[in-house]
Design an enzyme around this catalytic site. Structure first.
Site, PDB file in Angstrom:
ATOM      1  N   LYS A  79       0.834  -1.212   0.000  1.00 19.67           N
ATOM      2  CA  LYS A  79       0.000   0.000   0.000  1.00 19.67           C
ATOM      3  C   LYS A  79       0.862   1.252   0.000  1.00 19.67           C
ATOM      4  O   LYS A  79       0.505   2.260  -0.619  1.00 19.67           O
ATOM      5  CB  LYS A  79      -0.967  -0.009   1.186  1.00 19.67           C
ATOM      6  N   LYS A 135      -3.322 -12.336  -6.193  1.00 24.48           N
ATOM      7  CA  LYS A 135      -4.604 -12.699  -5.584  1.00 24.48           C
ATOM      8  C   LYS A 135      -5.744 -11.835  -6.147  1.00 24.48           C
ATOM      9  O   LYS A 135      -5.511 -10.687  -6.560  1.00 24.48           O
ATOM     10  CB  LYS A 135      -4.524 -12.575  -4.058  1.00 24.48           C
ATOM     11  N   LYS A 181      -9.942  -6.404  -4.569  1.00 24.30           N
ATOM     12  CA  LYS A 181     -10.855  -5.291  -4.818  1.00 24.30           C
ATOM     13  C   LYS A 181     -10.151  -4.128  -5.497  1.00 24.30           C
ATOM     14  O   LYS A 181     -10.752  -3.351  -6.210  1.00 24.30           O
ATOM     15  CB  LYS A 181     -11.399  -4.770  -3.472  1.00 24.30           C
TER      16      LYS A 181
HETATM   17  P1  TYM Z   1     -10.285  -7.551   3.657  1.00 27.81           P
HETATM   18  O1  TYM Z   1     -11.491  -6.698   3.795  1.00 27.81           O
HETATM   19  O2  TYM Z   1      -9.206  -7.147   2.715  1.00 27.81           O
HETATM   20  O3  TYM Z   1     -10.712  -9.024   3.248  1.00 27.81           O
HETATM   21  C1  TYM Z   1     -11.711  -9.720   3.950  1.00 27.81           C
HETATM   22  C2  TYM Z   1     -11.369 -11.201   4.031  1.00 27.81           C
HETATM   23  O4  TYM Z   1     -11.244 -11.767   2.714  1.00 27.81           O
HETATM   24  C3  TYM Z   1     -10.016 -12.466   2.614  1.00 27.81           C
HETATM   25  N1  TYM Z   1      -9.529 -12.370   1.232  1.00 27.81           N
HETATM   26  C4  TYM Z   1      -9.265 -13.420   0.446  1.00 27.81           C
HETATM   27  N2  TYM Z   1      -9.354 -14.749   0.663  1.00 27.81           N
HETATM   28  C5  TYM Z   1      -9.033 -15.564  -0.375  1.00 27.81           C
HETATM   29  N3  TYM Z   1      -8.616 -15.120  -1.582  1.00 27.81           N
HETATM   30  C6  TYM Z   1      -8.518 -13.793  -1.845  1.00 27.81           C
HETATM   31  N4  TYM Z   1      -8.138 -13.362  -3.031  1.00 27.81           N
HETATM   32  C7  TYM Z   1      -8.851 -12.877  -0.806  1.00 27.81           C
HETATM   33  N5  TYM Z   1      -8.875 -11.526  -0.710  1.00 27.81           N
HETATM   34  C8  TYM Z   1      -9.291 -11.232   0.529  1.00 27.81           C
HETATM   35  C9  TYM Z   1      -9.087 -11.773   3.590  1.00 27.81           C
HETATM   36  O5  TYM Z   1      -8.011 -12.610   3.972  1.00 27.81           O
HETATM   37  C10 TYM Z   1     -10.035 -11.477   4.730  1.00 27.81           C
HETATM   38  O6  TYM Z   1     -10.170 -12.596   5.588  1.00 27.81           O
HETATM   39  N6  TYM Z   1      -7.551  -6.521   7.649  1.00 27.81           N
HETATM   40  C11 TYM Z   1      -8.700  -7.252   7.212  1.00 27.81           C
HETATM   41  C12 TYM Z   1      -9.963  -6.884   7.945  1.00 27.81           C
HETATM   42  C13 TYM Z   1      -9.862  -6.959   9.418  1.00 27.81           C
HETATM   43  C14 TYM Z   1      -9.861  -8.136  10.201  1.00 27.81           C
HETATM   44  C15 TYM Z   1      -9.793  -7.710  11.547  1.00 27.81           C
HETATM   45  C16 TYM Z   1      -9.910  -9.481   9.880  1.00 27.81           C
HETATM   46  C17 TYM Z   1      -9.790  -5.899  10.279  1.00 27.81           C
HETATM   47  N7  TYM Z   1      -9.762  -6.357  11.559  1.00 27.81           N
HETATM   48  C18 TYM Z   1      -9.743  -8.620  12.599  1.00 27.81           C
HETATM   49  C19 TYM Z   1      -9.871 -10.398  10.932  1.00 27.81           C
HETATM   50  C20 TYM Z   1      -9.798  -9.957  12.270  1.00 27.81           C
HETATM   51  C21 TYM Z   1      -8.908  -6.959   5.737  1.00 27.81           C
HETATM   52  O7  TYM Z   1      -8.507  -5.957   5.230  1.00 27.81           O
HETATM   53  O8  TYM Z   1      -9.654  -7.840   5.093  1.00 27.81           O
END
Ligand code: TYM
Length: 328
Positions: A111, A193, A196
Site C-alpha cells: 500500500k 490474488k 478489490k
Molecule cells: P479484507 O477486507 O481485505 O478481506 C476480507 C477477508 O477476505 C479475505 N480475502 C481473500 N481470501 C481468499 N482469496 C482472496 N483473493 C482474498 N482476498 C481477501 C481476507 O483474507 C479477509 O479474511 N484486515 C482485514 C480486515 C480486518 C480483520 C480484523 C480481519 C480488520 N480487523 C480482525 C480479521 C480480524 C482486511 O482488510 O480484510
C-alpha cells in the site's frame, strides 16, 4: 466455547475471494463458536472514502454477512466504530508496537507503494487496530484468507508482549485458514490474488455480479497452455484457480472434477459448467440481498443489538487492560 472474530473492510464490492476465503467459513464456524463478526469501517478510512457513499458501503457489508447466512441469533454482528474500545485499545497497543515490525508488514509495503503521495499514518497503524479488534474479544481463532496471516501473527506477538509486561490478560489468537480457497487468484492474472483494488474488473467476480457478467468474466478468464484440466498450481495456476473456485462453489471434490473433464477437447465446456456453478452458488445470496434492501430498519436494529453485545465484552477487557497498566 472458543471465540472466533473476523471482519471485512467496506472498501469496495466484495468478491469471490472474500467469500470463499473468509465469509463462507464463518457461516460454518458460527455453530460451534462464540462468534463475533465486524464491519471494520475505521480500517476502510485508511484510504480516501466519499462521505456520500461510505454509509451505503458499510451497510452493504453487513447485508452480505446476513445474506451469506451469518445468523444474528448465533453471532454478534456489528460496526467497528460503534464500539469505541477498538480505537482505545489500538492506542494502548501502539505503545508496545515496534516500528520495524510494522514496517515489515507485506500489505503495508504494497500500500505504501500504491499511495506514495498520500501515505497516511492509518495505513501504517492498520495492523495494530486489527490486533485490537481481535484481542478485545479474547479471541482464540481468526478465520481469514492467507493474506491476513501476517497480521494475525502480529496480534499474537502484541498479546504475548502485553502479557509479559503486565501479566496474563489476552488470549493468544491463531489464524484459522482453510487449505482450499485461502488464496483465490485473479481471473485475469493468476499470479496475483483476486483483489478489490485490482485495476481491471476482469480480475474478480463480485458477489453482486449478474449471471451475464459472471459468464462473461469466466469466459474471458485467462487459462494455461495445453488443454488438460488438472490441478497443478505451479504449472497450471490459472486452471488450478478455476478448479478451486468450481470445487468450493459446487461442493464437489477437485478429483471428481478432474475426472469429469479428463477427456475434454478444450476449456469451453469446463468454463460453461463453472459459470453455471458460480451463478447457482451466488443465487441464494443475491436473492436474500434483495430482500434486505427493502428492510433497512431490521438491518440497523441487528447492528445496534450487535454493538451492545460487543460493547459488553470489549468494555470488560478494556477495564482489565487499564487496571493492569495502572491507569486510574
Ligand atoms: P479484507 O477486507 O481485505 O478481506 C476480507 C477477508 O477476505 C479475505 N480475502 C481473500 N481470501 C481468499 N482469496 C482472496 N483473493 C482474498 N482476498 C481477501 C481476507 O483474507 C479477509 O479474511 N484486515 C482485514 C480486515 C480486518 C480483520 C480484523 C480481519 C480488520 N480487523 C480482525 C480479521 C480480524 C482486511 O482488510 O480484510
Amino acid at each position: 466455547m472458543e471465540t472466533i472474530f473476523s471482519g471485512v473492510q467496506p472498501s469496495g464490492a466484495l468478491h469471490l475471494g472474500n467469500y470463499l476465503g473468509a465469509i463462507k467459513n464463518w457461516v460454518e464456524l458460527q455453530n460451534q463458536h462464540r462468534s463475533v463478526f465486524c464491519v471494520v469501517d475505521l480500517h476502510a478510512l485508511t484510504v480516501p472514502q466519499d462521505p456520500k457513499t461510505f454509509r451505503e458501503k458499510i451497510l452493504s457489508i453487513a447485508k452480505i454477512y446476513l445474506a451469506a447466512g451469518i445468523d444474528p441469533e448465533k453471532s454478534i454482528i456489528f460496526i467497528q466504530s460503534h464500539v469505541k474500545e477498538h480505537a482505545e485499545l489500538c492506542w494502548i497497543l501502539n505503545t508496545i508496537s515496534r516500528i520495524p515490525e510494522l514496517e515489515r508488514m507485506t500489505q503495508f509495503k504494497e500500500k505504501a507503494e500504491r499511495h506514495k503521495k498520500d501515505l497516511n499514518m492509518g495505513l501504517f497503524d492498520y495492523p495494530v487496530l486489527m490486533a485490537a479488534d481481535i484481542l478485545l474479544y479474547k479471541t482464540n481463532a481468526v478465520p481469514v484468507g492467507e493474506d491476513q496471516i501476517q497480521h494475525v501473527e502480529l496480534a499474537r506477538t502484541l498479546a504475548e508482549r502485553f502479557n509479559n509486561y503486565f501479566g496474563e490478560t489476552f488470549v493468544i489468537p491463531k489464524a484459522f485458514v482453510r487449505k482450499e480457497g485461502a488464496r483465490i487468484m485473479g481471473l485475469d492474472d493468476p499470479s496475483k490474488k483476486m483483489s478489490k483494488s485490482a485495476p481491471s474488473a476482469a480480475n474478480y467476480i463480485t458477489l453482486t455480479d449478474s449471471p451475464e457478467i459472471i459468464r462473461e468474466k469466466i469466459k474471458k478468464a485467462v487459462t494455461d497452455s495445453g488443454k488438460e484440466i488438472i490441478f497443478n498450481p505451479i504449472e497450471k495456476p490459472a486452471i488450478a484457480n478455476l478448479l478451486t473456485i468450481y470445487s468450493l462453489a459446487s461442493g464437489r471434490l477437485i478429483e471428481d472434477l478432474q475426472k469429469q473433464y479428463a477427456n475434454a477437447a478444450g476449456y469451453a465446456e469446463f468454463k460453461n459448467d463453472l459459470s453455471e456453478a458460480v451463478v447457482e452458488f451466488l443465487r441464494p445470496l443475491q436473492e436474500k440481498l434483495k430482500e434486505l434492501d427493502s428492510n433497512e430498519d431490521v438491518m440497523l436494529k441487528i447492528l445496534n443489538d450487535g454493538a451492545q453485545k460487543a460493547r459488553q465484552i470489549a468494555s470488560q477487557t478494556m477495564k482489565e487492560v487499564k487496571d493492569k497498566i495502572g491507569l486510574i
